[in-house]
Motif scaffolding. Structure first.
Motif, PDB file in Angstrom:
ATOM      1  N   GLU A   1       2.849  -5.723  -9.663  1.00 40.04           N
ATOM      2  CA  GLU A   1       2.686  -6.896 -10.533  1.00 40.04           C
ATOM      3  C   GLU A   1       3.883  -7.801 -10.226  1.00 40.04           C
ATOM      4  N   GLU A   2       4.489  -8.454 -11.212  1.00 35.61           N
ATOM      5  CA  GLU A   2       5.700  -9.229 -10.893  1.00 35.61           C
ATOM      6  C   GLU A   2       6.794  -8.282 -10.386  1.00 35.61           C
ATOM      7  N   ASP A   3       6.862  -7.088 -10.989  1.00 35.71           N
ATOM      8  CA  ASP A   3       7.756  -6.036 -10.505  1.00 35.71           C
ATOM      9  C   ASP A   3       6.907  -4.926  -9.884  1.00 35.71           C
ATOM     10  N   HIS A   4       7.574  -4.020  -9.162  1.00 33.59           N
ATOM     11  CA  HIS A   4       6.807  -2.940  -8.510  1.00 33.59           C
ATOM     12  C   HIS A   4       6.046  -2.111  -9.538  1.00 33.59           C
ATOM     13  N   ILE A   5       6.729  -1.791 -10.629  1.00 32.61           N
ATOM     14  CA  ILE A   5       6.121  -0.924 -11.636  1.00 32.61           C
ATOM     15  C   ILE A   5       6.306  -1.539 -13.017  1.00 32.61           C
ATOM     16  N   ARG A   6       5.219  -1.624 -13.742  1.00 35.37           N
ATOM     17  CA  ARG A   6       5.315  -1.989 -15.153  1.00 35.37           C
ATOM     18  C   ARG A   6       4.617  -0.891 -15.934  1.00 35.37           C
TER      19      ARG A   6
ATOM     20  N   LEU B   1       9.211  10.571 -15.674  1.00 35.33           N
ATOM     21  CA  LEU B   1       8.325  11.264 -14.740  1.00 35.33           C
ATOM     22  C   LEU B   1       8.320  10.556 -13.384  1.00 35.33           C
ATOM     23  N   ILE B   2       8.194   9.245 -13.398  1.00 33.05           N
ATOM     24  CA  ILE B   2       8.168   8.480 -12.142  1.00 33.05           C
ATOM     25  C   ILE B   2       9.520   8.616 -11.436  1.00 33.05           C
ATOM     26  N   GLU B   3      10.578   8.581 -12.229  1.00 31.18           N
ATOM     27  CA  GLU B   3      11.919   8.596 -11.638  1.00 31.18           C
ATOM     28  C   GLU B   3      12.266   9.936 -10.983  1.00 31.18           C
ATOM     29  N   GLU B   4      11.503  10.990 -11.326  1.00 27.82           N
ATOM     30  CA  GLU B   4      11.785  12.283 -10.698  1.00 27.82           C
ATOM     31  C   GLU B   4      11.675  12.196  -9.175  1.00 27.82           C
TER      32      GLU B   4
ATOM     33  N   GLU C   1       0.843  -1.192   0.000  1.00 28.83           N
ATOM     34  CA  GLU C   1       0.000   0.000   0.000  1.00 28.83           C
ATOM     35  C   GLU C   1       0.889   1.257   0.000  1.00 28.83           C
ATOM     36  N   GLU C   2       1.939   1.210   0.816  1.00 32.55           N
ATOM     37  CA  GLU C   2       2.873   2.338   0.895  1.00 32.55           C
ATOM     38  C   GLU C   2       3.502   2.590  -0.479  1.00 32.55           C
ATOM     39  N   LEU C   3       3.915   1.496  -1.092  1.00 32.67           N
ATOM     40  CA  LEU C   3       4.556   1.590  -2.403  1.00 32.67           C
ATOM     41  C   LEU C   3       3.595   2.169  -3.449  1.00 32.67           C
ATOM     42  N   LYS C   4       2.348   1.700  -3.385  1.00 34.41           N
ATOM     43  CA  LYS C   4       1.336   2.181  -4.330  1.00 34.41           C
ATOM     44  C   LYS C   4       1.185   3.695  -4.206  1.00 34.41           C
TER      45      LYS C   4
ATOM     46  N   ILE D   1       3.364   5.872  -3.158  1.00 29.93           N
ATOM     47  CA  ILE D   1       4.552   6.554  -3.681  1.00 29.93           C
ATOM     48  C   ILE D   1       4.467   6.663  -5.200  1.00 29.93           C
ATOM     49  N   VAL D   2       4.096   5.560  -5.855  1.00 28.06           N
ATOM     50  CA  VAL D   2       4.041   5.581  -7.324  1.00 28.06           C
ATOM     51  C   VAL D   2       2.929   6.519  -7.794  1.00 28.06           C
ATOM     52  N   MET D   3       1.768   6.417  -7.139  1.00 27.05           N
ATOM     53  CA  MET D   3       0.650   7.250  -7.565  1.00 27.05           C
ATOM     54  C   MET D   3       0.989   8.722  -7.441  1.00 27.05           C
ATOM     55  N   GLU D   4       1.598   9.079  -6.311  1.00 23.33           N
ATOM     56  CA  GLU D   4       1.960  10.486  -6.124  1.00 23.33           C
ATOM     57  C   GLU D   4       2.944  10.949  -7.183  1.00 23.33           C
ATOM     58  N   SER D   5       3.895  10.078  -7.511  1.00 17.83           N
ATOM     59  CA  SER D   5       4.898  10.492  -8.499  1.00 17.83           C
ATOM     60  C   SER D   5       4.260  10.729  -9.865  1.00 17.83           C
ATOM     61  N   VAL D   6       3.199  10.002 -10.171  1.00 17.95           N
ATOM     62  CA  VAL D   6       2.538  10.194 -11.474  1.00 17.95           C
ATOM     63  C   VAL D   6       1.540  11.338 -11.394  1.00 17.95           C
TER      64      VAL D   6
END
Lengths: 341, 169
Positions: free
Chosen positions: A111-116, A139-142, A41-44, A46-51
């Motif tokens: 998914e199999e990896d954190h981000i696809r 964008l995500i990597e920023e 959930e934490e990871l999700k 982080i990714v959502m915010e970055s996008v």
């Protein structure tokens, strides 16, 4: 409906769609298959915010879909449109997808990896799909540190995706090469130069409707541009071969071909019960007929849309009800009759 | 007889399995039989099983060597045995701890063990500069071989500047 199904792209007589996928992981988190729900959930977030809070023009266009919040039919529906993957559904307790409104970009989380990151466009558009995927990646990597190592490149849960993490694929409709038996040469040659060829609807559907998916196998030790140009070169050669096989069929076996195409058309327009595999085969025949100018006044977009709508998940979503296999066969026939008018 | 999987079509494929004297009969239609067969093939050829298979036959050194139970990633707790079973590593640190064992496998899959593609923009600055440095050194050798000394001097200055930047990073 996804753009790749609704619109016709370059080389649409043969190339149905182009897909570019990037696999990425975030430093400091275990890979998803051993990730607990709290960390996931934490990871999700982080990714959502970055996008979502990124400074890109893309930010306003994404819907967030948690796999655990949607029905099995909805999941299947996204799967059949290639917007999510079987692995995301398997991880449905932690898996989510960010999908843009045009349904050209999906970002799968846990998914199999954190981000696809996946971009899917109609026809042959390798460079454009790559640019899109690349922009999202930057964008995500920023805001996120990717798991990356100088020698092995982007680190992935499975070592088959190491390095670039890039999988590029094109979906091809190759009826003439199949009918003339030349397809075996294509399959063999593709394998020899490190490309994989698969049927497109997974388990037990090999080469259904003469649809083939070609993708790169190797992801490490080769640059992204090399991967794209390999796939591009091979695809262009297959396109030429398919076109010349179609010409030959038209010149030497025209009546036989016309008979096949019009019989298929008759069945599609009149049948009352239709299995998925039969429908895929018949639609393939009609598409070939349209490409060769044997049938006029027909709409290729409708046929492309149909290839998705007749799949079990899409069909049940379309009729908004759960359907048994035999009911699906009846509704499928009905839908096809309605859409072909 | 009706197929026992779909309960609709006539059964045309019949299996009889006898295990320790217990007889077990299965009756399926063509379609369901094919589905079952495909499923079992898919299981056998899933990429993760396949990887595990590669590891098992990747030469005597790997096959015969007994890994102690403590051959384990200190960060996520994944053991090398577990990786062999599922074909997936637990975290980025596994790649460091299992490096010796991973390299031959990676080479087998990709024919290569050195990434040449994209470098992350934010965290990969130093890697980019090192790659640039390598390129410049090749160009310098080339210039010297061709006796283009003016160009070589320019390249040498660029290399010195890059070296300085890398040291500062």
């Amino acid at each position: 409906m996804a753009k790749w199904l609704k619109e016709i792209g370059p080389h649409a007589d043969i190339v149905v769609s182009t897909r570019v996928r990037l696999a990425r992981n975030i430093e400091g988190f275990p890979f998803p298959h051993i990730l607990n729900e709290e960390k996931a959930e934490e990871l999700k977030k982080i990714v959502m915010e970055s996008v979502i809070s990124g400074n890109s023009t893309l930010q306003n266009h994404f819907n967030i879909i948690s796999m655990k919040d949607i029905s099995q039919i909805e999941r299947l529906n996204y799967l059949e449109k290639y917007l999510v993957s079987p692995d995301l559904i398997r991880h449905s307790n932690i898996g989510s997808a960010l999908i843009n409104k045009e349904e050209t970009i999906s970002i799968l989380i846990n998914e199999e990896d954190h981000i696809r990151v996946q971009c899917l466009l109609p026809g042959l558009q390798l460079e454009k799909a790559w640019d899109l995927a690349q922009n999202i990646d930057d964008l995500i990597e920023e805001k996120i540190n990717y798991s990356y190592e100088e020698e092995l490149g982007y680190l992935t849960a499975c070592p088959t995706n190491l390095g670039t993490g890039v999988r590029v694929s094109v979906m091809l409709h190759l009826p003439a090469l199949s009918l003339t038996g030349h397809i075996n040469g294509v399959l063999k040659a593709s394998g020899q130069i490190g490309l994989a060829v698969r049927g497109i609807y997974g388990e037990g559907t090999d080469f259904l409707g003469h649809l083939y998916q070609i993708s790169n196998q190797v992801t490490l030790g080769i640059t992204e541009q090399e991967i794209i140009s390999n796939i591009s070169d091979v695809t262009m050669q297959i396109i030429q071969n398919e076109r010349s096989a179609r010409d030959k069929l038209l010149h030497h076996r025209k009546i036989e071909l016309e008979d096949k195409v019009f019989r298929s058309y008759g069945i599609l327009k009149n049948a009352r019960v239709m299995s998925r595999s039969e429908a895929m085969q018949l639609i393939s025949d009609i598409k070939l007929g349209i490409n060769l100018g044997l049938i006029e006044n027909n709409n290729m977009e409708i046929l492309n849309e149909l290839t998705a709508l007749i799949q079990p998940g899409c069909l049940q979503k379309y009729y908004a009800m759960e359907l048994s296999e035999s009911d699906r066969d009846i509704k499928r026939a009905q839908l096809i009759r309605e859409m072909l008018g | 007889m009706i197929c026992q999987d779909c309960n609709q079509r006539a059964a045309t494929v019949h299996f009889t399995k006898i295990v320790q004297g217990v007889k077990n009969e299965t009756h399926l239609c063509d379609e369901c039989a094919r589905l079952r067969q495909n499923k079992s093939f898919d299981d056998v050829f899933s990429i993760h099983n396949f990887l595990a298979g590669l590891l098992d036959v990747s030469g005597d050194s790997v096959r015969k060597q007994e890994y102690p139970n403590n051959f384990i990633c200190s960060k996520c707790g994944t053991t090398y045995d577990y990786f062999k079973k599922v074909g997936r590593l637990g975290c980025n640190n596994c790649y460091i701890e299992f490096k010796e064992k991973m390299n031959p496998l990676v080479r087998k899959i990709h024919g290569n063990t050195l990434h040449t593609g994209k470098v992350p923009k934010r965290t990969g600055g130093i890697i980019k500069k090192r790659r640039e440095l390598q390129q410049l050194k090749l160009q310098l050798n080339d210039a010297i071989n061709k006796q283009e000394f003016e160009k070589a001097a320019e390249l040498r200055d660029k290399i010195n500047e890059l070296n300085r930047q890398i040291l500062d990073m």
